[in-house]
Design a protein around this motif. Structure first.
Motif, short mmCIF file in Angstrom:
data_model
loop_
_atom_site.label_atom_id
_atom_site.label_comp_id
_atom_site.label_asym_id
_atom_site.label_seq_id
_atom_site.Cartn_x
_atom_site.Cartn_y
_atom_site.Cartn_z
N MET A 34 15.44 5.68 9.24
CA MET A 34 15.50 6.57 8.08
C MET A 34 14.65 7.81 8.30
SD MET A 34 13.25 4.19 5.50
CE MET A 34 14.19 2.76 5.97
N PRO A 35 15.05 8.92 7.70
CA PRO A 35 14.24 10.13 7.80
C PRO A 35 13.01 10.03 6.90
CG PRO A 35 16.16 10.53 6.43
CD PRO A 35 16.29 9.13 6.96
N VAL A 36 11.98 10.75 7.29
CA VAL A 36 10.74 10.88 6.51
C VAL A 36 10.47 12.38 6.39
CG1 VAL A 36 8.26 10.37 6.46
CG2 VAL A 36 9.85 8.68 7.41
N SER A 37 10.27 12.86 5.18
CA SER A 37 10.00 14.30 5.01
C SER A 37 8.61 14.62 5.55
CB SER A 37 10.09 14.69 3.53
OG SER A 37 8.95 14.20 2.83
N ASP A 38 8.36 15.89 5.80
CA ASP A 38 7.04 16.31 6.27
C ASP A 38 5.95 15.92 5.28
OD1 ASP A 38 8.02 17.38 8.65
OD2 ASP A 38 8.24 19.39 7.82
N GLN A 70 0.83 -1.21 0.00
CA GLN A 70 0.00 0.00 0.00
C GLN A 70 0.87 1.25 0.00
OE1 GLN A 70 -2.74 0.32 3.31
NE2 GLN A 70 -3.36 2.39 2.76
N ILE A 71 1.92 1.25 0.80
CA ILE A 71 2.82 2.39 0.89
C ILE A 71 3.46 2.67 -0.48
CG2 ILE A 71 4.93 3.28 1.97
CD1 ILE A 71 4.14 1.46 4.42
N LYS A 72 3.87 1.62 -1.16
CA LYS A 72 4.52 1.76 -2.47
C LYS A 72 3.59 2.37 -3.51
CE LYS A 72 7.96 -1.91 -2.25
NZ LYS A 72 8.40 -3.20 -2.84
N GLN A 73 2.29 2.22 -3.35
CA GLN A 73 1.33 2.72 -4.34
C GLN A 73 0.93 4.18 -4.10
OE1 GLN A 73 -1.97 -0.02 -4.40
NE2 GLN A 73 -0.66 -1.74 -4.93
N LEU A 74 1.34 4.75 -2.99
CA LEU A 74 0.93 6.12 -2.67
C LEU A 74 1.77 7.13 -3.46
CD1 LEU A 74 0.50 5.79 1.20
CD2 LEU A 74 -1.32 5.94 -0.53
N PRO A 75 1.11 7.98 -4.26
CA PRO A 75 1.84 9.02 -5.00
C PRO A 75 2.56 9.96 -4.02
CG PRO A 75 -0.43 8.86 -5.75
CD PRO A 75 -0.32 8.01 -4.52
N GLY A 76 3.77 10.34 -4.39
CA GLY A 76 4.54 11.26 -3.56
C GLY A 76 5.55 10.57 -2.66
N LEU A 77 5.56 9.24 -2.66
CA LEU A 77 6.50 8.52 -1.80
C LEU A 77 7.65 7.87 -2.57
CD1 LEU A 77 4.10 6.82 0.78
CD2 LEU A 77 5.27 9.03 0.93
N GLU A 78 7.83 8.25 -3.81
CA GLU A 78 8.86 7.64 -4.64
C GLU A 78 10.27 7.82 -4.07
OE1 GLU A 78 5.22 8.59 -6.71
OE2 GLU A 78 6.65 9.99 -5.79
N SER A 79 10.51 8.89 -3.33
CA SER A 79 11.84 9.15 -2.77
C SER A 79 12.01 8.61 -1.35
CB SER A 79 12.12 10.65 -2.76
OG SER A 79 12.18 11.14 -4.08
N VAL A 88 10.73 2.62 0.20
CA VAL A 88 10.18 2.04 -1.03
C VAL A 88 11.23 1.92 -2.14
CG1 VAL A 88 7.87 2.90 -0.50
CG2 VAL A 88 9.34 4.23 -2.00
N ARG A 89 12.42 2.43 -1.90
CA ARG A 89 13.48 2.32 -2.92
C ARG A 89 14.15 0.96 -2.83
NH1 ARG A 89 15.46 7.92 -1.60
NH2 ARG A 89 17.32 6.86 -0.89
#
Length: 151
Positions: free
Chosen positions: A137-141, A115-124, A128-129
């Motif tokens: 790992m850091p997570v952006s706002d 589900q996380i991999k399918q969410l737009p905006g999480l490519e970076s 998911v890489r």
């Protein structure tokens, strides 16, 4: 405040370990990867963290925990009886860091990696890489808000 994601096997330290006793503080120790250690060293009291269950039957984000004590020398590095003992580390020159967490909230249901991999905006998002095996790992706002909107 910064945002983070930490991975753990639920048999080692999972969301239920936090949820069993509200307000319980759990040290996050035993991290023996230099890049993950450097991320731990950047965590500050009040930072929010996604707890991700890994290496188990049901992998995914299980809840949100909060940093209640910033980085300090990981005591397991000095204990010869510990699986995480590091004979090259000393109290005068510690190599490894720990932080303390407490439960913010357990998710109603696990958010699986698919589900996380399918969410737009999480490519970076490092999670998911391909080939990223870091336990911290850091997570952006923006990434945080995207994930949070699905919980």
């Amino acid at each position: 405040m910064a945002k983070w994601l930490v991975k753990s096997e639920p048999s080692e330290c999972g969301i239920d370990d936090f949820a069993e006793s509200p307000g319980k503080v759990i040290p996050w120790d035993g991290v023996r990867n230099y890049q993950a250690r450097n991320f731990l060293a950047q965590m500050r009291e009040g930072d929010d963290v996604f707890l991700y269950h890994s290496s188990c039957k049901h992998i995914g984000i299980a809840g949100i925990i909060r940093v209640v004590r910033s980085a300090y020398p990981d005591p397991t590095q000095f204990d010869p009886e510990s699986h995480y003992y590091d004979p090259k580390s000393s109290p005068e020159n510690p190599r490894w860091q720990a932080v303390d967490f407490t439960l913010e909230r357990k998710l109603n249901q696990l958010m699986p990696l698919d589900q996380i991999k399918q969410l737009p905006g999480l490519e970076s998002l490092p999670l998911v890489r391909r080939g990223n095996r870091l336990s911290v790992m850091p997570v952006s706002d923006d990434e945080w808000q995207i994930i949070l909107s699905q919980t």
